[in-house]
Structures are given as C-alpha cells and as structure tokens.
Design a protein around this motif. Structure first.
Motif, PDB file in Angstrom:
ATOM      1  N   GLU A 103       0.748  -1.247   0.044  1.00  0.00           N
ATOM      2  CA  GLU A 103      -0.147   0.174   0.056  1.00  0.00           C
ATOM      3  C   GLU A 103       0.934   1.162  -0.029  1.00  0.00           C
ATOM      4  O   GLU A 103       0.400   2.509  -0.167  1.00  0.00           O
ATOM      5  CB  GLU A 103      -0.956   0.024   1.208  1.00  0.00           C
ATOM      6  CG  GLU A 103      -1.911  -1.134   1.307  1.00  0.00           C
ATOM      7  CD  GLU A 103      -2.780  -1.056   2.554  1.00  0.00           C
ATOM      8  OE1 GLU A 103      -2.625  -0.093   3.265  1.00  0.00           O
ATOM      9  OE2 GLU A 103      -3.449  -2.359   2.690  1.00  0.00           O
ATOM     10  N   ASP A 105       3.322   4.274  -1.245  1.00  0.00           N
ATOM     11  CA  ASP A 105       3.209   4.855  -2.367  1.00  0.00           C
ATOM     12  C   ASP A 105       4.589   5.784  -2.530  1.00  0.00           C
ATOM     13  O   ASP A 105       5.419   5.847  -1.601  1.00  0.00           O
ATOM     14  CB  ASP A 105       2.254   5.617  -2.584  1.00  0.00           C
ATOM     15  CG  ASP A 105       2.157   6.948  -1.682  1.00  0.00           C
ATOM     16  OD1 ASP A 105       3.028   7.325  -1.110  1.00  0.00           O
ATOM     17  OD2 ASP A 105       0.899   7.255  -1.430  1.00  0.00           O
ATOM     18  N   HIS A 106       5.007   6.355  -3.416  1.00  0.00           N
ATOM     19  CA  HIS A 106       5.939   7.254  -3.783  1.00  0.00           C
ATOM     20  C   HIS A 106       6.194   8.520  -2.659  1.00  0.00           C
ATOM     21  O   HIS A 106       7.475   8.435  -2.439  1.00  0.00           O
ATOM     22  CB  HIS A 106       5.919   8.017  -5.174  1.00  0.00           C
ATOM     23  CG  HIS A 106       7.311   8.783  -5.514  1.00  0.00           C
ATOM     24  ND1 HIS A 106       7.349  10.109  -4.867  1.00  0.00           N
ATOM     25  CD2 HIS A 106       8.236   8.477  -6.501  1.00  0.00           C
ATOM     26  CE1 HIS A 106       8.566  10.508  -5.568  1.00  0.00           C
ATOM     27  NE2 HIS A 106       8.928   9.701  -6.352  1.00  0.00           N
ATOM     28  N   ASP A 108       5.435   7.979   0.554  1.00  0.00           N
ATOM     29  CA  ASP A 108       5.764   7.207   1.502  1.00  0.00           C
ATOM     30  C   ASP A 108       7.182   7.031   1.664  1.00  0.00           C
ATOM     31  O   ASP A 108       7.951   7.380   2.632  1.00  0.00           O
ATOM     32  CB  ASP A 108       5.067   6.006   1.820  1.00  0.00           C
ATOM     33  CG  ASP A 108       3.581   6.112   2.060  1.00  0.00           C
ATOM     34  OD1 ASP A 108       3.067   7.066   2.850  1.00  0.00           O
ATOM     35  OD2 ASP A 108       2.942   5.373   1.430  1.00  0.00           O
ATOM     36  N   VAL A 128       8.458   2.593  -7.533  1.00  0.00           N
ATOM     37  CA  VAL A 128       7.594   1.604  -6.710  1.00  0.00           C
ATOM     38  C   VAL A 128       7.194   0.671  -7.619  1.00  0.00           C
ATOM     39  O   VAL A 128       6.503   0.698  -8.635  1.00  0.00           O
ATOM     40  CB  VAL A 128       6.166   2.528  -6.308  1.00  0.00           C
ATOM     41  CG1 VAL A 128       5.462   1.446  -5.469  1.00  0.00           C
ATOM     42  CG2 VAL A 128       6.551   3.910  -5.440  1.00  0.00           C
ATOM     43  N   CYS A 133      10.722  -1.364  -3.689  1.00  0.00           N
ATOM     44  CA  CYS A 133      11.029  -0.013  -4.266  1.00  0.00           C
ATOM     45  C   CYS A 133      12.293  -0.119  -4.527  1.00  0.00           C
ATOM     46  O   CYS A 133      13.212  -0.591  -3.708  1.00  0.00           O
ATOM     47  CB  CYS A 133      10.701   1.003  -3.397  1.00  0.00           C
ATOM     48  SG  CYS A 133      11.201   2.445  -3.531  1.00  0.00           S
ATOM     49  N   VAL A 260       0.377  10.106  -9.330  1.00  0.00           N
ATOM     50  CA  VAL A 260       0.206   9.143  -7.976  1.00  0.00           C
ATOM     51  C   VAL A 260       1.106   8.336  -7.526  1.00  0.00           C
ATOM     52  O   VAL A 260       2.129   8.262  -8.197  1.00  0.00           O
ATOM     53  CB  VAL A 260      -1.322   8.429  -8.116  1.00  0.00           C
ATOM     54  CG1 VAL A 260      -2.348   9.543  -8.481  1.00  0.00           C
ATOM     55  CG2 VAL A 260      -0.965   7.417  -9.372  1.00  0.00           C
TER      56      VAL A 260
END
Length: 260
Positions: A103, A105-106, A108, A128, A133, A260
């Motif tokens: 869950e 994302d970039h 985070d 991601v 990552c 996103v």
C-alpha cells in the motif's frame, strides 16, 4: 556576463545560475571536474544552456536509465572523455514481508528517506514496484541509508544496496481526469484539478510555490498547453495530456493526468 545571463532566468533561479556558472568556468578555465548532486529537468536545462556558452566545457548527464527525470551532471574540460566516468549512482532496494507494504506509495518512500536528514538533492528517481521499491541515490550516502532506513510509514522494511545496472524501473502512474474549463489559464485548470476555489489557488501561485515544467510560475493567467507539467507545493503534480477542442458552450475539454 552574469547580468546578461540573469535576463534569461527567473529571479528565484539566480542562486543556481551562479553555482552552475561557477562549475562551468572552473571546468573551462581551471581544468576542474565537478560531479553535481541530482538536478531536476529545469536545472539540467539551465546547466546545459550555460555550458553551451563556454567552448572548452563538456558535460555528461546520468540518472541511472535513459528516461530519468532527475540526473547527476559531470562537468569537465572538453578534452576529457566522460563516457566511462563513474557518476556516483547506486540503487537503494527496499523490501518487506509486511502485508501493508504493497500500500506504500512514492510519497511514503520519499518521506522516510528525507526523514533521516537526507537532502532531496541526494535522491534521484524513485520506482515503486510490485514487490518493493528501487530508489536511485547518490553513492556517497548509500551506506548510511542501508544502515538507518528501517521503517517506511510505520511498516518495517529491509534494505540492500545494488549497482545501478540492477535498477528496475516502473512506469509513472497517472490518474486520468477529464475537465471542461472556461479558459486554459493556470489558475482555472489548477483549481479544478486540486479542487480548490479560484481565490485559494491564487495564494500559492503568487507566493512562488507553483512550477510549470519545473520553472517557477507566478502568473495565474499563464495559458497551459498539452505536455505541460504543473506542480503545486503541498498538492502534488499533474500533466496536461490533451486539449480536445470546445464544447457547444465554448468551454475547453482538457484531459489531465495526476501523478499518484
């Protein structure tokens, strides 16, 4: 010479123009070699523009893969062959067995890295992946990240440092958005994308917190065109994908992609 150069750039860019011109002069006049931190596309454009003004300077740009957005630059006298020079790139691989890991994302990953006190200029593109990552980082900070990055947004993670040849990239995810707008002005499109009133969108634009194609833009009436990338500090980025004619009421159909 410097005053003449300033005429081509935004006042907010003068600090970087000064540094970049110093790199160019030192390479051309004093035979120095400079490896920069990661530059965004606007900074890359400025550096290339300045380097083209000096006949005795050559530069190499590398962000780890062909379509990299952020790149390090190597600036040297023109007699140096830079193809085999070390660009100081490494890959920070981040994995986890936590189910919540997928869950993340970039933002985070970026937040976790910067939270360790790392400057943004030491970080290249972040990819991601389905199973983790891969972040391109400056080689000189890779060992520090490997030792200290243990959590991303409250998810425990494992890290490893890989060579740049082992980088796996991801396609940039864009959330599609179809708008009909009265004009192609920056403030009008941005207010619809970020769902802010026109009066609220004016404040950050006029405060210098908006960039169009990585260049500070303080004019809310600037007209956008297909291909433009807009970022608003604290609100994210979007790209104008297509301007698709007019409606019967004379409004513009605009296709937007939100990062996103």
């Amino acid at each position: 010479m410097k005053l003449e150069i300033y005429d081509h750039f935004h006042p907010d860019e003068r600090e970087f123009v000064d540094r970049a011109w110093e790199w160019v002069v030192n390479a051309g006049e004093y035979h120095e070699v400079k490896l920069t931190d990661f530059l965004d596309p606007r900074q890359t454009f400025i550096l290339k523009t300045l380097a083209n003004r000096h006949p005795d300077v050559t530069i190499r740009l590398d962000g780890g893969y062909e379509d990299a957005e952020r790149k390090r630059a190597l600036i040297a006298p023109d007699y140096r062959v830079l193809d085999d020079e070390d660009m100081g790139l490494a890959v920070l691989s981040i994995t986890s067995s936590d189910q919540k890991f997928t869950e993340l994302d970039h933002g985070d990953y970026m937040g976790a890295i910067l939270g360790l006190g790392i400057k943004r200029t030491k970080i290249g593109d972040i990819h991601v992946l389905d199973d983790g990552c891969h972040a391109v980082v400056a080689q000189e900070i890779s060992a520090f990240l490997d030792l200290n990055l243990r959590q991303v947004h409250r998810v425990s993670v494992l890290t490893d440092i890989l060579s740049i040849s082992e980088l796996r990239t991801s396609n940039t995810a864009l959330e599609p958005l179809d708008l009909t707008v009265a004009s192609l002005r920056l403030d009008g499109i941005a207010s619809d994308v970020y769902r802010l009133s026109r009066s609220k969108i004016l404040l950050p634009i006029k405060a210098g917190r908006c960039r169009v194609n990585w260049k500070t833009e303080e004019d809310p009436s600037k007209h956008l065109k297909a291909g433009d990338i807009v970022s608003l500090q604290g609100f994210g980025r979007f790209k104008v994908l297509e301007i698709d004619g007019l409606t019967k009421r004379g409004r513009y159909r605009v296709k937007i992609g939100k990062f996103v």
